[in-house]
Design a protein around this motif. Structure first.
Motif, PDB file in Angstrom:
ATOM      1  N   LYS A 180      -3.929   6.154 -25.259  1.00 21.78           N
ATOM      2  CA  LYS A 180      -3.193   6.564 -24.060  1.00 21.78           C
ATOM      3  C   LYS A 180      -1.820   5.890 -24.025  1.00 21.78           C
ATOM      4  N   PHE A 237       0.402   7.515 -26.531  1.00 24.09           N
ATOM      5  CA  PHE A 237       0.912   8.788 -26.017  1.00 24.09           C
ATOM      6  C   PHE A 237       2.115   8.569 -25.101  1.00 24.09           C
ATOM      7  N   PRO A 268       5.479  10.597 -26.469  1.00 23.24           N
ATOM      8  CA  PRO A 268       4.635  11.767 -26.221  1.00 23.24           C
ATOM      9  C   PRO A 268       4.908  12.936 -27.154  1.00 23.24           C
ATOM     10  N   GLY A 269       6.166  13.139 -27.526  1.00 24.88           N
ATOM     11  CA  GLY A 269       6.510  14.265 -28.397  1.00 24.88           C
ATOM     12  C   GLY A 269       5.829  14.171 -29.755  1.00 24.88           C
ATOM     13  N   LYS A 270       5.981  13.028 -30.410  1.00 29.33           N
ATOM     14  CA  LYS A 270       5.375  12.839 -31.731  1.00 29.33           C
ATOM     15  C   LYS A 270       3.850  12.827 -31.635  1.00 29.33           C
ATOM     16  N   PHE A 271       3.334  12.229 -30.577  1.00 28.04           N
ATOM     17  CA  PHE A 271       1.878  12.172 -30.398  1.00 28.04           C
ATOM     18  C   PHE A 271       1.303  13.581 -30.280  1.00 28.04           C
ATOM     19  N   ILE A 272       1.914  14.407 -29.440  1.00 31.03           N
ATOM     20  CA  ILE A 272       1.422  15.777 -29.238  1.00 31.03           C
ATOM     21  C   ILE A 272       1.537  16.577 -30.529  1.00 31.03           C
ATOM     22  N   LEU A 273       2.630  16.366 -31.286  1.00 27.04           N
ATOM     23  CA  LEU A 273       2.811  17.076 -32.556  1.00 27.04           C
ATOM     24  C   LEU A 273       1.670  16.763 -33.519  1.00 27.04           C
ATOM     25  N   VAL A 317      -1.333  15.657 -32.772  1.00 25.04           N
ATOM     26  CA  VAL A 317      -2.571  16.232 -32.230  1.00 25.04           C
ATOM     27  C   VAL A 317      -2.652  17.723 -32.536  1.00 25.04           C
ATOM     28  N   LEU A 318      -1.559  18.452 -32.319  1.00 22.34           N
ATOM     29  CA  LEU A 318      -1.553  19.897 -32.576  1.00 22.34           C
ATOM     30  C   LEU A 318      -1.774  20.200 -34.055  1.00 22.34           C
ATOM     31  N   TRP A 325       2.452  10.384 -38.033  1.00 20.11           N
ATOM     32  CA  TRP A 325       1.574   9.385 -37.404  1.00 20.11           C
ATOM     33  C   TRP A 325       1.924   7.970 -37.844  1.00 20.11           C
ATOM     34  N   ARG A 379      -7.048   9.566 -34.970  1.00 23.22           N
ATOM     35  CA  ARG A 379      -6.368  10.737 -35.536  1.00 23.22           C
ATOM     36  C   ARG A 379      -7.347  11.653 -36.254  1.00 23.22           C
TER      37      ARG A 379
END
Length: 526
Positions: free
Chosen positions: A4, A7, A11-16, A18-19, A75, A126
Protein backbone atom coordinates in the motif's frame (compact mmCIF):
# COMPACT_ATOMS: atom_id res chain seq x y z
CA UNK A 1 6.82 -1.23 4.57
CA UNK A 2 3.88 -2.55 2.56
CA UNK A 3 2.50 -2.73 -0.96
CA UNK A 4 0.00 0.00 0.00
CA UNK A 5 2.84 2.36 0.84
CA UNK A 6 4.58 1.45 -2.41
CA UNK A 7 1.38 2.28 -4.30
CA UNK A 8 1.19 5.72 -2.65
CA UNK A 9 4.86 6.30 -3.43
CA UNK A 10 4.56 5.92 -7.23
CA UNK A 11 0.94 5.06 -8.16
CA UNK A 12 1.53 5.30 -11.91
CA UNK A 13 4.35 2.76 -12.05
CA UNK A 14 2.63 0.53 -9.49
CA UNK A 15 -0.60 0.38 -11.51
CA UNK A 16 1.37 -0.26 -14.72
CA UNK A 17 3.10 -3.29 -13.19
CA UNK A 18 -0.19 -4.60 -11.81
CA UNK A 19 -1.90 -4.27 -15.20
CA UNK A 20 0.98 -6.00 -16.98
CA UNK A 21 0.86 -8.93 -14.57
CA UNK A 22 -2.93 -9.14 -14.73
CA UNK A 23 -3.00 -9.18 -18.51
CA UNK A 24 0.01 -11.52 -18.56
CA UNK A 25 -1.77 -14.00 -16.30
CA UNK A 26 -4.95 -13.81 -18.36
CA UNK A 27 -2.98 -14.30 -21.57
CA UNK A 28 -1.24 -17.39 -20.16
CA UNK A 29 -4.62 -19.00 -19.55
CA UNK A 30 -5.75 -17.71 -22.94
CA UNK A 31 -3.13 -19.97 -24.53
CA UNK A 32 -4.77 -23.02 -22.95
CA UNK A 33 -8.24 -21.78 -23.92
CA UNK A 34 -7.18 -21.39 -27.55
CA UNK A 35 -5.58 -24.87 -27.43
CA UNK A 36 -9.01 -26.32 -26.62
CA UNK A 37 -10.47 -24.56 -29.65
CA UNK A 38 -7.59 -25.80 -31.79
CA UNK A 39 -8.30 -29.44 -30.94
CA UNK A 40 -12.00 -28.91 -31.56
CA UNK A 41 -11.09 -27.52 -34.99
CA UNK A 42 -8.87 -30.57 -35.69
CA UNK A 43 -11.69 -32.92 -34.79
CA UNK A 44 -13.91 -31.09 -37.29
CA UNK A 45 -11.09 -31.15 -39.92
CA UNK A 46 -11.17 -27.34 -40.11
CA UNK A 47 -7.55 -26.45 -41.12
CA UNK A 48 -8.08 -22.75 -41.71
CA UNK A 49 -9.64 -22.26 -38.26
CA UNK A 50 -6.81 -24.29 -36.71
CA UNK A 51 -4.19 -22.00 -38.29
CA UNK A 52 -6.01 -18.89 -37.08
CA UNK A 53 -6.04 -20.25 -33.53
CA UNK A 54 -2.32 -21.11 -33.86
CA UNK A 55 -1.56 -17.47 -34.83
CA UNK A 56 -3.59 -16.18 -31.87
CA UNK A 57 -1.70 -18.56 -29.62
CA UNK A 58 1.65 -17.26 -30.88
CA UNK A 59 0.59 -13.65 -30.28
CA UNK A 60 -0.44 -14.53 -26.73
CA UNK A 61 2.90 -16.26 -26.07
CA UNK A 62 4.83 -13.19 -27.25
CA UNK A 63 2.67 -10.83 -25.18
CA UNK A 64 3.09 -12.93 -22.02
CA UNK A 65 6.88 -12.86 -22.38
CA UNK A 66 7.08 -9.11 -23.11
CA UNK A 67 4.56 -8.19 -20.39
CA UNK A 68 6.44 -10.03 -17.65
CA UNK A 69 9.85 -8.82 -18.80
CA UNK A 70 8.79 -5.17 -18.98
CA UNK A 71 6.91 -5.45 -15.67
CA UNK A 72 10.08 -6.82 -14.03
CA UNK A 73 12.16 -3.87 -15.22
CA UNK A 74 9.61 -1.26 -14.09
CA UNK A 75 9.16 -3.05 -10.75
CA UNK A 76 12.86 -3.12 -9.98
CA UNK A 77 13.22 0.58 -10.81
CA UNK A 78 10.24 1.37 -8.60
CA UNK A 79 11.59 -0.67 -5.70
CA UNK A 80 15.07 0.84 -5.92
CA UNK A 81 13.60 4.35 -5.75
CA UNK A 82 11.42 3.29 -2.82
CA UNK A 83 14.28 1.60 -0.95
CA UNK A 84 16.43 4.68 -1.45
CA UNK A 85 13.78 6.67 0.43
CA UNK A 86 13.51 3.98 3.12
CA UNK A 87 17.27 3.89 3.65
CA UNK A 88 17.33 7.68 3.92
CA UNK A 89 14.57 7.63 6.53
CA UNK A 90 16.37 4.93 8.53
CA UNK A 91 19.62 6.89 8.39
CA UNK A 92 17.81 10.08 9.49
CA UNK A 93 16.20 8.20 12.39
CA UNK A 94 19.50 6.77 13.61
CA UNK A 95 21.11 10.19 13.24
CA UNK A 96 18.43 12.03 15.22
CA UNK A 97 17.56 9.54 17.99
CA UNK A 98 20.65 10.38 20.06
CA UNK A 99 21.36 6.70 20.75
CA UNK A 100 24.49 4.67 20.25
CA UNK A 101 24.12 2.23 17.35
CA UNK A 102 26.68 -0.38 16.35
CA UNK A 103 27.76 0.09 12.76
CA UNK A 104 27.11 -3.63 12.08
CA UNK A 105 23.46 -3.23 13.18
CA UNK A 106 22.98 -0.23 10.90
CA UNK A 107 24.67 -2.01 7.98
CA UNK A 108 22.50 -5.07 8.50
CA UNK A 109 19.34 -2.97 8.56
CA UNK A 110 20.26 -1.01 5.44
CA UNK A 111 21.40 -4.02 3.39
CA UNK A 112 20.44 -7.53 4.43
CA UNK A 113 17.08 -6.69 6.03
CA UNK A 114 15.94 -4.61 3.08
CA UNK A 115 17.10 -7.32 0.67
CA UNK A 116 14.99 -9.85 2.59
CA UNK A 117 11.95 -7.58 2.31
CA UNK A 118 12.73 -7.08 -1.37
CA UNK A 119 12.81 -10.79 -2.24
CA UNK A 120 10.36 -12.29 0.27
CA UNK A 121 7.72 -9.56 0.35
CA UNK A 122 7.65 -7.22 -2.63
CA UNK A 123 8.74 -9.67 -5.32
CA UNK A 124 6.30 -12.22 -3.89
CA UNK A 125 3.50 -9.66 -4.08
CA UNK A 126 4.26 -9.00 -7.75
CA UNK A 127 4.13 -12.68 -8.67
CA UNK A 128 0.86 -13.17 -6.75
CA UNK A 129 -0.91 -10.56 -8.89
CA UNK A 130 -0.41 -12.55 -12.10
CA UNK A 131 -1.32 -15.78 -10.33
CA UNK A 132 -4.64 -14.40 -9.15
CA UNK A 133 -5.39 -13.29 -12.69
CA UNK A 134 -4.59 -16.80 -13.93
CA UNK A 135 -6.85 -18.41 -11.31
CA UNK A 136 -9.87 -16.27 -12.20
CA UNK A 137 -9.23 -16.80 -15.90
CA UNK A 138 -9.12 -20.58 -15.41
CA UNK A 139 -12.30 -20.44 -13.33
CA UNK A 140 -14.09 -18.50 -16.06
CA UNK A 141 -12.80 -20.83 -18.79
CA UNK A 142 -13.82 -24.00 -16.96
CA UNK A 143 -17.22 -22.53 -16.20
CA UNK A 144 -17.81 -21.98 -19.92
CA UNK A 145 -16.77 -25.57 -20.68
CA UNK A 146 -18.18 -27.56 -17.72
CA UNK A 147 -19.30 -26.23 -14.34
CA UNK A 148 -18.47 -29.46 -12.47
CA UNK A 149 -14.79 -29.01 -13.30
CA UNK A 150 -14.89 -25.60 -11.63
CA UNK A 151 -16.50 -27.03 -8.49
CA UNK A 152 -13.85 -29.72 -8.25
CA UNK A 153 -11.08 -27.16 -8.69
CA UNK A 154 -12.52 -24.97 -5.94
CA UNK A 155 -12.48 -27.91 -3.50
CA UNK A 156 -8.84 -28.73 -4.24
CA UNK A 157 -7.95 -25.03 -4.11
CA UNK A 158 -9.29 -24.72 -0.56
CA UNK A 159 -7.09 -27.63 0.56
CA UNK A 160 -4.02 -26.16 -1.13
CA UNK A 161 -4.52 -22.74 0.42
CA UNK A 162 -4.92 -24.13 3.94
CA UNK A 163 -1.92 -26.49 4.10
CA UNK A 164 0.91 -23.88 3.96
CA UNK A 165 -0.49 -21.96 6.94
CA UNK A 166 0.90 -24.77 9.09
CA UNK A 167 4.41 -23.35 8.47
CA UNK A 168 3.75 -19.63 9.03
CA UNK A 169 5.43 -19.41 12.44
CA UNK A 170 8.39 -21.49 11.30
CA UNK A 171 8.94 -19.16 8.34
CA UNK A 172 8.80 -16.01 10.49
CA UNK A 173 11.28 -17.53 12.92
CA UNK A 174 13.61 -18.52 10.08
CA UNK A 175 13.60 -15.00 8.57
CA UNK A 176 14.35 -13.42 11.97
CA UNK A 177 17.14 -15.94 12.52
CA UNK A 178 18.78 -14.98 9.21
CA UNK A 179 18.57 -11.28 10.07
CA UNK A 180 20.09 -11.77 13.55
CA UNK A 181 22.83 -14.10 12.27
CA UNK A 182 23.81 -11.60 9.58
CA UNK A 183 23.88 -8.81 12.20
CA UNK A 184 26.23 -10.86 14.40
CA UNK A 185 28.44 -11.73 11.43
CA UNK A 186 28.83 -8.07 10.46
CA UNK A 187 29.65 -7.17 14.08
CA UNK A 188 32.29 -9.90 14.26
CA UNK A 189 33.90 -8.64 11.05
CA UNK A 190 33.88 -5.06 12.33
CA UNK A 191 35.31 -6.00 15.74
CA UNK A 192 38.23 -7.94 14.24
CA UNK A 193 39.04 -6.14 11.00
CA UNK A 194 39.37 -2.81 12.80
CA UNK A 195 42.39 -4.28 14.59
CA UNK A 196 43.81 -6.18 11.63
CA UNK A 197 47.26 -4.60 11.97
CA UNK A 198 47.55 -5.84 15.56
CA UNK A 199 46.41 -9.32 14.53
CA UNK A 200 49.17 -9.41 11.91
CA UNK A 201 51.77 -8.08 14.33
CA UNK A 202 51.09 -10.80 16.90
CA UNK A 203 50.48 -13.55 14.32
CA UNK A 204 46.97 -14.07 15.69
CA UNK A 205 45.33 -14.64 12.32
CA UNK A 206 44.41 -18.32 13.05
CA UNK A 207 42.29 -17.20 16.01
CA UNK A 208 40.69 -14.38 14.02
CA UNK A 209 39.87 -16.67 11.08
CA UNK A 210 38.46 -19.29 13.45
CA UNK A 211 36.11 -16.80 15.12
CA UNK A 212 35.03 -15.24 11.82
CA UNK A 213 34.51 -18.71 10.34
CA UNK A 214 32.26 -19.67 13.26
CA UNK A 215 30.17 -16.54 12.82
CA UNK A 216 30.01 -17.20 9.08
CA UNK A 217 28.94 -20.79 9.77
CA UNK A 218 26.12 -19.54 12.02
CA UNK A 219 24.91 -17.32 9.18
CA UNK A 220 25.20 -20.23 6.75
CA UNK A 221 23.19 -22.47 9.09
CA UNK A 222 20.49 -19.81 9.46
CA UNK A 223 20.14 -19.58 5.68
CA UNK A 224 20.07 -23.37 5.41
CA UNK A 225 17.31 -23.59 8.03
CA UNK A 226 15.31 -20.98 6.16
CA UNK A 227 15.77 -22.95 2.94
CA UNK A 228 14.56 -26.12 4.70
CA UNK A 229 11.35 -24.41 5.77
CA UNK A 230 10.94 -23.04 2.24
CA UNK A 231 11.37 -26.54 0.84
CA UNK A 232 8.79 -27.96 3.27
CA UNK A 233 6.37 -25.31 2.09
CA UNK A 234 7.13 -26.16 -1.54
CA UNK A 235 6.65 -29.88 -0.81
CA UNK A 236 3.20 -29.37 0.72
CA UNK A 237 2.16 -27.23 -2.20
CA UNK A 238 3.54 -29.70 -4.75
CA UNK A 239 1.79 -32.61 -3.05
CA UNK A 240 -1.61 -30.95 -3.12
CA UNK A 241 -0.97 -29.79 -6.71
CA UNK A 242 -0.12 -33.30 -7.93
CA UNK A 243 -3.18 -34.88 -6.30
CA UNK A 244 -5.48 -32.21 -7.62
CA UNK A 245 -4.00 -32.39 -11.13
CA UNK A 246 -4.48 -36.17 -11.33
CA UNK A 247 -8.06 -36.14 -10.06
CA UNK A 248 -9.11 -33.24 -12.31
CA UNK A 249 -7.66 -35.04 -15.35
CA UNK A 250 -9.64 -38.20 -14.47
CA UNK A 251 -12.81 -36.15 -14.11
CA UNK A 252 -12.19 -34.48 -17.48
CA UNK A 253 -11.73 -37.84 -19.19
CA UNK A 254 -15.00 -39.06 -17.69
CA UNK A 255 -16.88 -35.96 -18.87
CA UNK A 256 -15.46 -36.09 -22.42
CA UNK A 257 -16.17 -39.81 -22.82
CA UNK A 258 -19.77 -39.20 -21.75
CA UNK A 259 -20.08 -36.19 -24.12
CA UNK A 260 -20.52 -33.80 -21.20
CA UNK A 261 -17.52 -31.63 -22.10
CA UNK A 262 -15.72 -30.43 -25.26
CA UNK A 263 -13.23 -32.87 -26.82
CA UNK A 264 -10.47 -30.26 -26.81
CA UNK A 265 -10.43 -30.20 -23.01
CA UNK A 266 -8.53 -33.51 -23.05
CA UNK A 267 -5.56 -31.65 -24.56
CA UNK A 268 -5.87 -28.41 -22.62
CA UNK A 269 -6.95 -29.56 -19.15
CA UNK A 270 -3.30 -30.19 -18.24
CA UNK A 271 -2.54 -26.55 -19.11
CA UNK A 272 -5.54 -25.36 -17.11
CA UNK A 273 -4.46 -27.50 -14.18
CA UNK A 274 -0.92 -26.19 -14.42
CA UNK A 275 -2.15 -22.60 -14.48
CA UNK A 276 -4.66 -23.16 -11.68
CA UNK A 277 -2.76 -25.35 -9.27
CA UNK A 278 0.59 -23.83 -10.14
CA UNK A 279 -0.84 -20.42 -9.31
CA UNK A 280 -2.45 -21.70 -6.13
CA UNK A 281 0.84 -23.30 -5.15
CA UNK A 282 2.69 -20.09 -5.89
CA UNK A 283 0.20 -17.95 -3.99
CA UNK A 284 0.39 -20.21 -0.96
CA UNK A 285 4.18 -20.18 -1.13
CA UNK A 286 4.58 -16.45 -1.69
CA UNK A 287 1.93 -15.38 0.82
CA UNK A 288 3.76 -17.53 3.37
CA UNK A 289 6.97 -15.69 2.58
CA UNK A 290 5.21 -12.35 2.77
CA UNK A 291 3.78 -13.19 6.20
CA UNK A 292 7.22 -14.33 7.36
CA UNK A 293 8.50 -10.76 6.96
CA UNK A 294 5.83 -9.21 9.19
CA UNK A 295 8.04 -8.81 12.25
CA UNK A 296 10.98 -7.56 10.21
CA UNK A 297 8.80 -5.01 8.41
CA UNK A 298 7.49 -3.76 11.74
CA UNK A 299 11.06 -3.32 13.00
CA UNK A 300 11.99 -1.37 9.88
CA UNK A 301 8.86 0.75 10.27
CA UNK A 302 9.99 1.67 13.79
CA UNK A 303 13.47 2.44 12.50
CA UNK A 304 11.99 4.83 9.90
CA UNK A 305 9.94 6.95 12.28
CA UNK A 306 10.72 10.60 11.95
CA UNK A 307 12.23 12.22 15.03
CA UNK A 308 11.68 15.90 15.65
CA UNK A 309 14.78 17.79 14.64
CA UNK A 310 16.83 19.38 17.36
CA UNK A 311 16.19 22.76 15.77
CA UNK A 312 12.49 22.32 16.52
CA UNK A 313 12.96 21.69 20.23
CA UNK A 314 14.10 25.18 21.37
CA UNK A 315 17.45 23.76 22.43
CA UNK A 316 20.25 26.09 23.45
CA UNK A 317 24.03 26.25 23.18
CA UNK A 318 25.85 24.54 26.07
CA UNK A 319 28.58 26.52 27.85
CA UNK A 320 29.01 24.57 31.13
CA UNK A 321 27.55 21.72 33.18
CA UNK A 322 27.28 20.04 36.57
CA UNK A 323 26.70 16.44 37.67
CA UNK A 324 24.99 15.06 40.79
CA UNK A 325 25.06 11.43 42.03
CA UNK A 326 25.96 10.39 38.49
CA UNK A 327 26.65 6.69 37.86
CA UNK A 328 26.48 4.15 35.06
CA UNK A 329 26.29 0.36 35.27
CA UNK A 330 27.61 -1.83 32.47
CA UNK A 331 26.34 -5.20 31.25
CA UNK A 332 29.43 -6.99 32.59
CA UNK A 333 28.48 -6.06 36.15
CA UNK A 334 31.00 -3.25 36.50
CA UNK A 335 30.19 0.42 36.72
CA UNK A 336 31.46 3.92 37.41
CA UNK A 337 30.24 6.42 40.01
CA UNK A 338 31.21 10.09 40.02
CA UNK A 339 31.56 12.62 42.80
CA UNK A 340 29.44 15.73 42.37
CA UNK A 341 31.17 18.45 40.40
CA UNK A 342 30.33 21.70 38.68
CA UNK A 343 32.23 23.29 35.80
CA UNK A 344 31.79 27.05 35.49
CA UNK A 345 31.42 28.98 32.28
CA UNK A 346 34.83 29.69 30.72
CA UNK A 347 36.81 27.42 33.05
CA UNK A 348 39.75 25.42 31.74
CA UNK A 349 39.80 22.06 33.52
CA UNK A 350 42.45 19.36 33.47
CA UNK A 351 40.70 16.02 34.09
CA UNK A 352 42.99 13.30 35.40
CA UNK A 353 42.74 9.94 37.12
CA UNK A 354 43.88 6.35 36.85
CA UNK A 355 42.75 4.12 34.01
CA UNK A 356 39.22 2.86 34.60
CA UNK A 357 38.03 5.86 36.64
CA UNK A 358 35.59 6.82 33.86
CA UNK A 359 37.12 9.92 32.26
CA UNK A 360 36.17 9.04 28.67
CA UNK A 361 32.86 7.57 29.90
CA UNK A 362 32.01 10.92 31.50
CA UNK A 363 32.45 12.63 28.15
CA UNK A 364 30.14 10.10 26.47
CA UNK A 365 27.54 10.68 29.19
CA UNK A 366 27.76 14.44 28.63
CA UNK A 367 27.37 13.94 24.88
CA UNK A 368 24.33 11.69 25.30
CA UNK A 369 26.06 8.69 23.70
CA UNK A 370 25.56 6.77 26.96
CA UNK A 371 22.60 6.96 29.33
CA UNK A 372 23.30 7.17 33.09
CA UNK A 373 21.91 4.46 35.35
CA UNK A 374 21.19 7.08 38.01
CA UNK A 375 21.96 10.64 38.92
CA UNK A 376 21.62 13.75 36.77
CA UNK A 377 23.48 16.07 34.44
CA UNK A 378 22.54 19.74 34.25
CA UNK A 379 23.60 21.94 31.35
CA UNK A 380 23.94 25.73 31.47
CA UNK A 381 23.93 28.52 28.89
CA UNK A 382 25.58 31.90 28.54
CA UNK A 383 23.66 33.42 31.46
CA UNK A 384 24.55 30.45 33.71
CA UNK A 385 20.90 29.36 33.77
CA UNK A 386 19.90 25.74 33.28
CA UNK A 387 18.89 25.00 29.67
CA UNK A 388 17.58 22.25 27.41
CA UNK A 389 20.89 21.45 25.73
CA UNK A 390 21.67 21.19 22.04
CA UNK A 391 24.30 18.50 22.48
CA UNK A 392 25.55 19.04 18.92
CA UNK A 393 27.05 22.37 20.05
CA UNK A 394 29.49 20.59 22.39
CA UNK A 395 32.90 20.26 20.80
CA UNK A 396 34.35 16.76 21.19
CA UNK A 397 37.83 15.59 20.30
CA UNK A 398 38.07 11.82 20.90
CA UNK A 399 41.20 9.74 21.45
CA UNK A 400 40.93 8.38 17.93
CA UNK A 401 39.97 11.30 15.63
CA UNK A 402 37.28 10.61 13.05
CA UNK A 403 37.97 11.77 9.52
CA UNK A 404 35.98 11.42 6.31
CA UNK A 405 37.06 10.63 2.70
CA UNK A 406 36.91 14.28 1.61
CA UNK A 407 39.40 17.16 1.52
CA UNK A 408 41.23 18.40 4.62
CA UNK A 409 39.24 21.64 4.28
CA UNK A 410 35.89 19.80 4.32
CA UNK A 411 37.05 17.69 7.27
CA UNK A 412 37.66 20.91 9.18
CA UNK A 413 34.49 22.81 8.15
CA UNK A 414 32.32 19.66 8.05
CA UNK A 415 30.86 20.89 4.75
CA UNK A 416 29.78 24.33 5.99
CA UNK A 417 31.09 26.72 3.32
CA UNK A 418 30.44 29.78 5.47
CA UNK A 419 33.30 28.59 7.72
CA UNK A 420 35.87 28.47 4.90
CA UNK A 421 37.31 31.86 5.87
CA UNK A 422 38.11 30.53 9.35
CA UNK A 423 40.06 27.49 8.15
CA UNK A 424 43.47 29.10 7.58
CA UNK A 425 43.57 30.84 10.99
CA UNK A 426 42.49 27.59 12.69
CA UNK A 427 45.16 25.62 10.82
CA UNK A 428 47.76 28.04 12.14
CA UNK A 429 46.49 27.78 15.72
CA UNK A 430 46.85 23.98 15.78
CA UNK A 431 50.32 23.93 14.18
CA UNK A 432 49.05 22.25 10.99
CA UNK A 433 50.47 24.68 8.40
CA UNK A 434 53.81 22.92 7.88
CA UNK A 435 52.04 19.56 7.55
CA UNK A 436 49.64 20.86 4.89
CA UNK A 437 52.46 22.43 2.89
CA UNK A 438 53.93 18.94 2.42
CA UNK A 439 50.91 17.86 0.37
CA UNK A 440 50.87 18.81 -3.36
CA UNK A 441 47.16 19.69 -3.12
CA UNK A 442 47.59 21.47 0.23
CA UNK A 443 44.35 22.09 2.12
CA UNK A 444 42.39 20.40 -0.72
CA UNK A 445 44.17 17.06 -0.21
CA UNK A 446 41.59 14.27 0.00
CA UNK A 447 41.84 11.94 3.00
CA UNK A 448 42.31 8.30 1.97
CA UNK A 449 40.75 6.11 4.66
CA UNK A 450 41.94 2.83 3.11
CA UNK A 451 45.59 3.87 2.74
CA UNK A 452 45.70 6.64 5.32
CA UNK A 453 47.76 9.50 3.90
CA UNK A 454 47.96 11.49 7.14
CA UNK A 455 49.76 10.60 10.34
CA UNK A 456 48.18 10.20 13.78
CA UNK A 457 49.38 13.63 14.82
CA UNK A 458 48.04 15.23 11.63
CA UNK A 459 44.65 13.58 12.22
CA UNK A 460 44.53 15.07 15.71
CA UNK A 461 45.46 18.51 14.43
CA UNK A 462 42.73 18.37 11.78
CA UNK A 463 40.10 17.53 14.39
CA UNK A 464 41.46 20.25 16.70
CA UNK A 465 41.10 22.72 13.84
CA UNK A 466 37.53 21.47 13.35
CA UNK A 467 36.68 22.44 16.94
CA UNK A 468 38.24 25.86 16.43
CA UNK A 469 36.24 26.85 13.34
CA UNK A 470 32.96 25.66 14.85
CA UNK A 471 33.55 27.83 17.92
CA UNK A 472 32.03 25.45 20.46
CA UNK A 473 31.50 27.07 23.86
CA UNK A 474 32.11 23.76 25.66
CA UNK A 475 34.99 21.67 24.36
CA UNK A 476 35.77 18.14 25.59
CA UNK A 477 39.25 16.93 24.63
CA UNK A 478 40.07 13.28 25.27
CA UNK A 479 43.87 12.91 25.00
CA UNK A 480 43.63 14.40 21.53
CA UNK A 481 47.29 15.51 21.42
CA UNK A 482 48.86 12.17 22.35
CA UNK A 483 50.41 11.78 18.87
CA UNK A 484 51.74 15.35 18.74
CA UNK A 485 55.17 16.31 20.08
CA UNK A 486 55.36 18.19 23.37
CA UNK A 487 56.40 21.54 21.89
CA UNK A 488 53.52 21.55 19.39
CA UNK A 489 51.14 20.42 22.13
CA UNK A 490 52.10 23.45 24.23
CA UNK A 491 51.44 25.80 21.31
CA UNK A 492 48.09 24.16 20.53
CA UNK A 493 46.97 24.23 24.16
CA UNK A 494 47.82 27.93 24.46
CA UNK A 495 45.75 28.66 21.34
CA UNK A 496 42.79 26.55 22.48
CA UNK A 497 42.80 27.94 26.02
CA UNK A 498 43.14 31.53 24.84
CA UNK A 499 39.42 31.57 23.96
CA UNK A 500 36.44 32.11 26.28
CA UNK A 501 35.23 28.54 25.72
CA UNK A 502 34.90 26.14 28.62
CA UNK A 503 37.51 23.39 28.10
CA UNK A 504 37.78 20.02 29.82
CA UNK A 505 40.99 18.23 28.85
CA UNK A 506 41.83 14.58 29.60
CA UNK A 507 45.54 13.84 29.56
CA UNK A 508 48.25 11.66 31.07
CA UNK A 509 51.88 12.53 31.85
CA UNK A 510 51.39 16.29 31.88
CA UNK A 511 54.38 18.34 32.99
CA UNK A 512 54.10 21.30 35.33
CA UNK A 513 54.34 23.84 32.52
CA UNK A 514 51.27 22.33 30.89
CA UNK A 515 49.37 22.09 34.18
CA UNK A 516 49.82 25.83 34.72
CA UNK A 517 47.79 26.52 31.59
CA UNK A 518 44.63 25.24 33.31
CA UNK A 519 42.52 26.89 36.01
CA UNK A 520 42.31 23.73 38.08
CA UNK A 521 42.70 19.97 38.02
CA UNK A 522 39.96 17.48 38.82
CA UNK A 523 41.17 14.00 39.64
CA UNK A 524 38.72 11.12 39.36
CA UNK A 525 39.04 8.19 41.77
CA UNK A 526 37.52 4.74 41.64
Amino acid sequence: MSWKELFKFKPGKFILVVLLHLTGGISEVGVAYVLTLQFNAIRKHHLELFLIYALVQLILYVYVYLAYQFAGIVWQKLLQQYFHLVRQEIADHYFEDQKHHRSSDVQNRLTNDINLIHSDYFDSFRYIIGMFAAIFSVAFSLLTFQWSLLVACIIFAAVQIYLPKLLDQSLQKAVSHVSNANKKYLKTLGDWLIGLSEVRRYFASPTMFKIIAKSSKDLENANVEKEKVDQKLDYLNQLSYSLGDALIFLLTGFLVVNHLAAFGLVASIGNFNSALFGSLQGIANYTGRMRSTKKLRQEIWQARKQITSKKDRNLEIVTSFSIHDLAIDFDNGEGVSYADLAIKNGEHILLTGDSGTGKSTLFKLLLGELKPSRGSIKYFGFDNKEISPDLSTIGYLPQEPILFPVSIRDNITMFKQKLDKLVIPAVGQVQLVSDINKFPAGIETKINLDKLNVSGGQKQKIVLARSRVHDSQLVLIDEATSAIDQHATMQILKAVLKTNATVVFIAHNFNEEMRKLFDREIKLDR
